[in-house]
Design a protein around this motif. Structure first.
Motif, PDB file in Angstrom:
ATOM      1  N   VAL A  81      35.585  38.208  47.520  1.00  0.00           N
ATOM      2  CA  VAL A  81      34.632  37.530  46.628  1.00  0.00           C
ATOM      3  C   VAL A  81      33.211  38.049  46.858  1.00  0.00           C
ATOM      4  CG1 VAL A  81      33.720  35.277  45.905  1.00  0.00           C
ATOM      5  CG2 VAL A  81      36.136  35.505  46.515  1.00  0.00           C
ATOM      6  N   SER A  82      32.925  38.518  48.101  1.00  0.00           N
ATOM      7  CA  SER A  82      31.563  38.968  48.396  1.00  0.00           C
ATOM      8  C   SER A  82      31.332  40.431  47.986  1.00  0.00           C
ATOM      9  CB  SER A  82      31.258  38.818  49.892  1.00  0.00           C
ATOM     10  OG  SER A  82      32.117  39.652  50.640  1.00  0.00           O
ATOM     11  N   PHE A  83      32.406  41.139  47.653  1.00  0.00           N
ATOM     12  CA  PHE A  83      32.292  42.582  47.401  1.00  0.00           C
ATOM     13  C   PHE A  83      31.255  42.915  46.321  1.00  0.00           C
ATOM     14  CE2 PHE A  83      33.566  46.504  45.234  1.00  0.00           C
ATOM     15  CZ  PHE A  83      33.517  47.381  46.296  1.00  0.00           C
ATOM     16  N   VAL A 141      29.232  33.267  47.622  1.00  0.00           N
ATOM     17  CA  VAL A 141      30.692  33.232  47.755  1.00  0.00           C
ATOM     18  C   VAL A 141      31.182  31.786  47.651  1.00  0.00           C
ATOM     19  CG1 VAL A 141      32.632  33.635  49.334  1.00  0.00           C
ATOM     20  CG2 VAL A 141      30.829  35.354  49.106  1.00  0.00           C
ATOM     21  N   ASN A 142      30.538  30.877  48.410  1.00  0.00           N
ATOM     22  CA  ASN A 142      30.971  29.483  48.382  1.00  0.00           C
ATOM     23  C   ASN A 142      30.807  28.865  46.997  1.00  0.00           C
ATOM     24  OD1 ASN A 142      31.723  29.573  51.011  1.00  0.00           O
ATOM     25  ND2 ASN A 142      29.838  28.646  51.810  1.00  0.00           N
ATOM     26  N   LEU A 178      33.221  26.844  42.162  1.00  0.00           N
ATOM     27  CA  LEU A 178      33.241  26.852  40.696  1.00  0.00           C
ATOM     28  C   LEU A 178      34.670  26.911  40.163  1.00  0.00           C
ATOM     29  CD1 LEU A 178      31.405  26.956  38.168  1.00  0.00           C
ATOM     30  CD2 LEU A 178      31.456  29.431  38.336  1.00  0.00           C
ATOM     31  N   VAL A 179      35.524  27.684  40.832  1.00  0.00           N
ATOM     32  CA  VAL A 179      36.913  27.790  40.339  1.00  0.00           C
ATOM     33  C   VAL A 179      37.806  26.726  40.979  1.00  0.00           C
ATOM     34  CG1 VAL A 179      36.731  30.256  39.847  1.00  0.00           C
ATOM     35  CG2 VAL A 179      37.628  29.522  42.065  1.00  0.00           C
ATOM     36  N   LEU A 191      38.999  35.501  39.967  1.00  0.00           N
ATOM     37  CA  LEU A 191      37.976  34.947  39.067  1.00  0.00           C
ATOM     38  C   LEU A 191      36.687  34.654  39.814  1.00  0.00           C
ATOM     39  CD1 LEU A 191      39.521  32.220  36.761  1.00  0.00           C
ATOM     40  CD2 LEU A 191      37.829  33.923  36.114  1.00  0.00           C
ATOM     41  N   ALA A 192      36.828  34.074  41.032  1.00  0.00           N
ATOM     42  CA  ALA A 192      35.644  33.772  41.846  1.00  0.00           C
ATOM     43  C   ALA A 192      34.892  35.078  42.125  1.00  0.00           C
ATOM     44  CB  ALA A 192      36.039  33.086  43.143  1.00  0.00           C
TER      45      ALA A 192
END
Ligand SMILES: Nc1ncnc2c1ncn2[C@@H]1O[C@H](COP(=O)(O)OP(=O)(O)OP(=O)(O)O)[C@@H](O)[C@H]1O
Ligand SMILES: [Mg+2]
Length: 277
Positions: free
Chosen positions: A100-102, A118-119, A124-125, A149-150
């Motif tokens: 997610v952080s990429f 990231v959090n 959100l999802v 999705l995140a």
């Protein structure tokens, strides 16, 4: 500002006996802030078209530009967040956090700000932050899609391009994803969604595009789509048509439950007024 697709053709395995023309001279535009729904039968070229929006595939003829930037320029990648049809193809990290952080870390985010991005994206999802230490490949198919999705949301792109985002999700995750998309759209983000479930997304859409054998078979508003495709009407539209033919004064170009409720309520009031008047 828009995504402009001009005379785009694309062939897989070009110049070999397996050559396959997947997009055949396609032209259309997606305006900034627009919600576009893309449908069409299996193999009609939907995923191929989506992969052109962030330059993952380049047209063999024609051009795709995003806010004026040609997709041959890697700068478009920060503008367009693409969720691929199969999340397994999108995930690569040892942990959910890495995945997610990429995007945001590639665009310069780090430290606490990155952790927060990231959090926020996981929340959100609807995923718990605890999941961020796990391997994405230890998750269920639906959870993997949510992590992918995140990863797309965390980039905070101007254009969200989603290939079958609701497939494999349970009804709760499906409806919460649809409401997230509605909220993101209201905040001004352009959203492009490919779906085989056109009806569930029709209430959100401003433009519908249907592909057939790599060409545009239909492009127009949801109402024009309903007029052009009477054989695949949403259940709520069929109900309104039946009420209309049973003599109720209701419109039959309705495809959302909220509008149907208002329309039926008005028709019932009209009947009540006539009885009392
Ligand atoms: N990697 C590939 N190599 C060769 N041909 C491909 C490849 N990917 C897709 N195709 C072909 O290109 C055409 C369009 O495929 P695409 O995946 O874009 O369709 P789609 O509309 O997304 O289908 P689906 O609804 O099944 O997801 C199909 O005929 C498909 O067989
Ligand atoms: Mg596809």
């Amino acid at each position: 500002m828009s995504i402009d697709v001009k005379n785009v053709s694309f062939c897989y395995n070009r110049g070999t006996p397996l050559q396959k023309l997947a997009l055949d001279n396609i032209s259309f535009s997606i305006n900034k802030g627009e919600f576009v729904l893309i449908g069409g039968e299996v193999g009609s070229g939907k995923s191929t078209l989506l992969r052109h929006f962030n330059g993952l595939l380049k047209p063999h003829s024609g051009s795709v530009t995003v806010s004026g930037i040609n997709t041959r320029d890697s700068k478009v990648r920060s503008k367009v967040g693409l969720l691929m049809q199969y999340p397994q193809k999108q995930l690569f990290g040892k942990t959910v956090y890495e995945d997610v952080s990429f995007g945001p870390s590639n665009f310069g985010s780090k430290g606490e700000a990155l952790g927060k991005q990231v959090n926020d994206a996981l929340n959100l999802v609807g995923l718990s932050e605890d999941i961020s230490v796990l391997s994405p490949f230890s998750l269920s198919g639906g959870q993997m899609r949510l992590v992918a999705l995140a990863g797309v949301f965390s980039m905070e792109p101007e254009y969200l391009v989603l290939d079958e985002p609701t497939s494999g999700l349970d009804p709760e995750n499906r409806s919460s994803l649809l409401s997230i998309l509605g909220k993101l759209h209201s905040s001004g983000i352009s959203i492009v969604v490919v779906s085989h479930q056109i009806c569930e997304l029709l209430p959100f859409a401003e433009k519908v595009l249907i592909l057939k054998k790599g060409r545009i078979d239909f492009i127009g508003t949801p109402k024009e789509y309903l007029r052009s495709a009477p054989s695949s009407l949403p259940e709520i539209t069929s109900l309104m048509k039946e009420l209309q033919s049973a003599g109720f004064n209701v419109r039959d170009d309705i495809y959302s439950v909220d509008h149907a409720f208002l329309e039926i309520n008005n028709a019932l009031k009209e009947i009540g007024d006539k009885q009392h008047g």
